[in-house]
Design an enzyme around this catalytic site. Structure first.
Site, PDB file in Angstrom:
ATOM      1  N   GLU A   1       0.749  -1.112  -0.256  1.00  0.00           N
ATOM      2  CA  GLU A   1      -0.176   0.215  -0.148  1.00  0.00           C
ATOM      3  C   GLU A   1       0.598   1.588  -0.064  1.00  0.00           C
ATOM      4  O   GLU A   1       1.759   1.072  -0.037  1.00  0.00           O
ATOM      5  CB  GLU A   1      -1.145  -0.432   1.536  1.00  0.00           C
ATOM      6  CG  GLU A   1      -1.871  -1.457   1.545  1.00  0.00           C
ATOM      7  CD  GLU A   1      -2.516  -1.060   2.293  1.00  0.00           C
ATOM      8  OE1 GLU A   1      -2.735  -0.184   3.680  1.00  0.00           O
ATOM      9  OE2 GLU A   1      -3.895  -1.807   2.512  1.00  0.00           O
TER      10      GLU A   1
ATOM     11  N   ALA B   1       2.746   0.863   3.184  1.00  0.00           N
ATOM     12  CA  ALA B   1       2.674  -0.316   3.853  1.00  0.00           C
ATOM     13  C   ALA B   1       3.750  -1.119   2.893  1.00  0.00           C
ATOM     14  O   ALA B   1       2.950  -1.012   2.066  1.00  0.00           O
ATOM     15  CB  ALA B   1       1.657  -0.867   4.679  1.00  0.00           C
TER      16      ALA B   1
ATOM     17  N   SER C   1       7.165  -2.973   3.300  1.00  0.00           N
ATOM     18  CA  SER C   1       7.794  -4.669   3.722  1.00  0.00           C
ATOM     19  C   SER C   1       7.333  -4.607   5.012  1.00  0.00           C
ATOM     20  O   SER C   1       7.557  -6.017   5.499  1.00  0.00           O
ATOM     21  CB  SER C   1       9.138  -4.380   4.127  1.00  0.00           C
ATOM     22  OG  SER C   1       9.899  -4.061   2.712  1.00  0.00           O
TER      23      SER C   1
ATOM     24  N   PHE D   1       1.987  -0.372  -6.509  1.00  0.00           N
ATOM     25  CA  PHE D   1       3.310  -1.049  -6.996  1.00  0.00           C
ATOM     26  C   PHE D   1       2.738  -2.292  -7.487  1.00  0.00           C
ATOM     27  O   PHE D   1       3.268  -3.352  -7.225  1.00  0.00           O
ATOM     28  CB  PHE D   1       4.256  -0.218  -5.979  1.00  0.00           C
ATOM     29  CG  PHE D   1       4.521   0.369  -5.472  1.00  0.00           C
ATOM     30  CD1 PHE D   1       4.525   1.559  -5.914  1.00  0.00           C
ATOM     31  CD2 PHE D   1       4.961   0.753  -4.360  1.00  0.00           C
ATOM     32  CE1 PHE D   1       4.864   2.826  -5.857  1.00  0.00           C
ATOM     33  CE2 PHE D   1       5.252   1.814  -3.921  1.00  0.00           C
ATOM     34  CZ  PHE D   1       5.112   3.509  -4.338  1.00  0.00           C
TER      35      PHE D   1
ATOM     36  N   GLU E   1       9.043 -15.962  -2.850  1.00  0.00           N
ATOM     37  CA  GLU E   1       9.441 -15.417  -4.000  1.00  0.00           C
ATOM     38  C   GLU E   1      10.519 -14.951  -3.595  1.00  0.00           C
ATOM     39  O   GLU E   1      11.592 -13.926  -4.681  1.00  0.00           O
ATOM     40  CB  GLU E   1       8.781 -14.153  -2.966  1.00  0.00           C
ATOM     41  CG  GLU E   1       8.625 -12.769  -3.854  1.00  0.00           C
ATOM     42  CD  GLU E   1       7.779 -11.477  -3.192  1.00  0.00           C
ATOM     43  OE1 GLU E   1       7.707 -10.292  -3.825  1.00  0.00           O
ATOM     44  OE2 GLU E   1       6.183 -11.928  -2.801  1.00  0.00           O
TER      45      GLU E   1
ATOM     46  N   ARG F   1      36.671  -2.891 -27.789  1.00  0.00           N
ATOM     47  CA  ARG F   1      36.223  -0.931 -27.982  1.00  0.00           C
ATOM     48  C   ARG F   1      37.200  -1.799 -27.832  1.00  0.00           C
ATOM     49  O   ARG F   1      37.540  -0.922 -26.640  1.00  0.00           O
ATOM     50  CB  ARG F   1      35.594  -0.941 -26.653  1.00  0.00           C
ATOM     51  CG  ARG F   1      35.562   0.719 -27.143  1.00  0.00           C
ATOM     52  CD  ARG F   1      34.349   1.360 -27.450  1.00  0.00           C
ATOM     53  NE  ARG F   1      34.223   2.641 -27.363  1.00  0.00           N
ATOM     54  CZ  ARG F   1      35.068   3.564 -27.699  1.00  0.00           C
ATOM     55  NH1 ARG F   1      36.270   3.528 -28.789  1.00  0.00           N
ATOM     56  NH2 ARG F   1      34.546   5.190 -27.767  1.00  0.00           N
TER      57      ARG F   1
ATOM     58  N   GLY G   1      31.319   3.078 -21.136  1.00  0.00           N
ATOM     59  CA  GLY G   1      31.396   4.277 -21.660  1.00  0.00           C
ATOM     60  C   GLY G   1      29.932   5.135 -22.179  1.00  0.00           C
ATOM     61  O   GLY G   1      28.867   5.346 -21.392  1.00  0.00           O
TER      62      GLY G   1
END
Length: 381
Positions: free
Chosen positions: A130, A133, A135, A159, A246, A272, A343
């Site tokens: 939320e 809230a 973790s 999220f 998870e 490169r 770079g």
């Protein structure tokens, strides 16, 4: 210690299948998904047809009945794709959201949903976090009051991965504000389109651009009592249990990302030219990439060792917390140096490493911030 100590031939076969799918179906199209902000349903259905969405679930629902090590293989290979928005879309569905339904669901709930979930016909999200809230699961404010044969939900979630396009949401809400915080959280199954449930907005993220992420709103959202997942008041413990899976997944995914970044950078510095010679001729660059490669190799073995112990039924909360903190920080360290060694090109949006660095930043935040994980480790030292 080598990876084969922890894996069986069927795990390596699974790895080959996933890697081939990524090369043939993801790499040619994923740039467009980044622009569109979502992974197409047809891709998820194809993954379901190939058995990738039900690796850990029983055959009766269409799964493969494999173990935690198979989950780690899936997560590592999806992370290795270099498109972590795609990877997290899949992994939330397979190992962060649907696990709530399978672990706590009734036989009727499983029968109603699991076959479609494993086939990729229905997509799942888990809605715990939320605005105030993350973790701290005990701090959630979304409430659910009982009214007859229903519960009425009020609050918001933030999220939420797969939040825009999911068909089914595993939602955490407080059902007893008078009891202990750990005994007042209940999980609910909420279907897309339920009255009073809306997707407030799609969120515009720094990375994981092909993963749809949403803010959700519940306003007098009525949910049938039969949609309670598990026992009322036991949702906190369910969330904590599922966090272990998870975090193994996120650790494996991070190591796939890190190895892919090192591979890309190694190819780049060997071709490169700078000051009349390849960048690889510079001792400082060679040694830094060598040390990062050693640390990633070690962390990957830690992930698989922990997955093997989890598959054997051992208690691994401390180790899971360690690997989540370790891998989340290490992948960002790898990305920082890989961008540096590219770079100016490493700072350009056309560069793969630039996208990967943006994607990796959340690995030390999502699924348990590094600081929270280290406190969990400290409790067990």
């Amino acid at each position: 210690m080598t990876r084969h100590l922890f894996l069986e031939p069927e795990h390596e076969l699974l790895r080959d299948q996933i890697r081939r799918f990524v090369a043939e179906r993801v790499h040619p199209e994923a740039d467009r998904w980044e622009e569109e902000g979502a992974v197409p349903r047809k891709i998820l259905r194809e993954m379901g047809d190939l058995g990738f969405l039900g690796i850990r679930y029983p055959e009766e629902y269409g799964g493969s009945a494999m173990d935690t090590r198979a989950t780690a293989v899936l997560a590592e290979e999806l992370g290795r794709s270099t498109y972590s928005g795609f990877a997290i879309t899949v992994l939330v569905h397979t190992d962060m959201a649907s696990v709530h339904l399978y672990n706590a669901g009734t036989p009727e709930q499983r029968a109603a949903w699991m076959p479609d979930i494993i086939a990729g016909r229905k997509i799942v999200a888990v809605a715990v976090t939320e605005p105030d809230a993350g973790s701290d699961v005990k701090g959630i404010r979304t409430s659910a009051r009982r009214e007859g044969d229903s519960y009425v939900l009020n609050g918001s979630k933030m999220f939420i991965t797969n939040g825009v396009h999911a068909d089914l949401y595993c939602v955490a809400a407080k059902t007893d504000s008078g009891g202990a915080a750990s005994q007042s959280v209940t999980m609910f199954l909420v279907e897309k389109g339920a009255p009073g449930f809306t997707v407030s907005r799609a969120l515009d993220k720094h990375g994981w651009r092909s993963s749809d992420t949403a803010e959700l709103s519940f306003s007098e959202c009525r949910v049938p009592a039969v949609n309670v997942l598990g026992q009322e008041g036991r949702g906190f413990y369910s969330i904590m249990k599922n966090f272990q899976n998870e975090r193994i997944v996120l650790g494996a995914m991070a190591m796939g990302e890190a190895q892919a970044a090192l591979d890309l950078t190694l190819d780049y510095v060997k071709t490169r030219q700078a000051f009349g010679a390849p960048l690889w001729s510079k001792q400082a660059i060679r040694q830094r990439l060598s040390m990062l490669s050693a640390r990633v190799a070690a962390a990957r073995q830690f992930v698989y060792a922990t997955a093997a112990r989890d598959a054997a039924g051992e208690e691994v909360v401390r180790e899971v917390s360690m690997l989540k903190a370790l891998c989340g920080e290490l992948v960002n360290e790898v990305m920082y140096d890989c961008v540096q060694f590219h770079g100016g090109m490493g700072y350009m949006r056309e560069s793969t490493i630039e996208r990967m660095a943006r994607d990796a930043r959340v690995q030390s935040i999502g699924g348990g911030a590094t600081e929270v994980m280290l406190e969990e480790v400290a409790k067990r030292l």
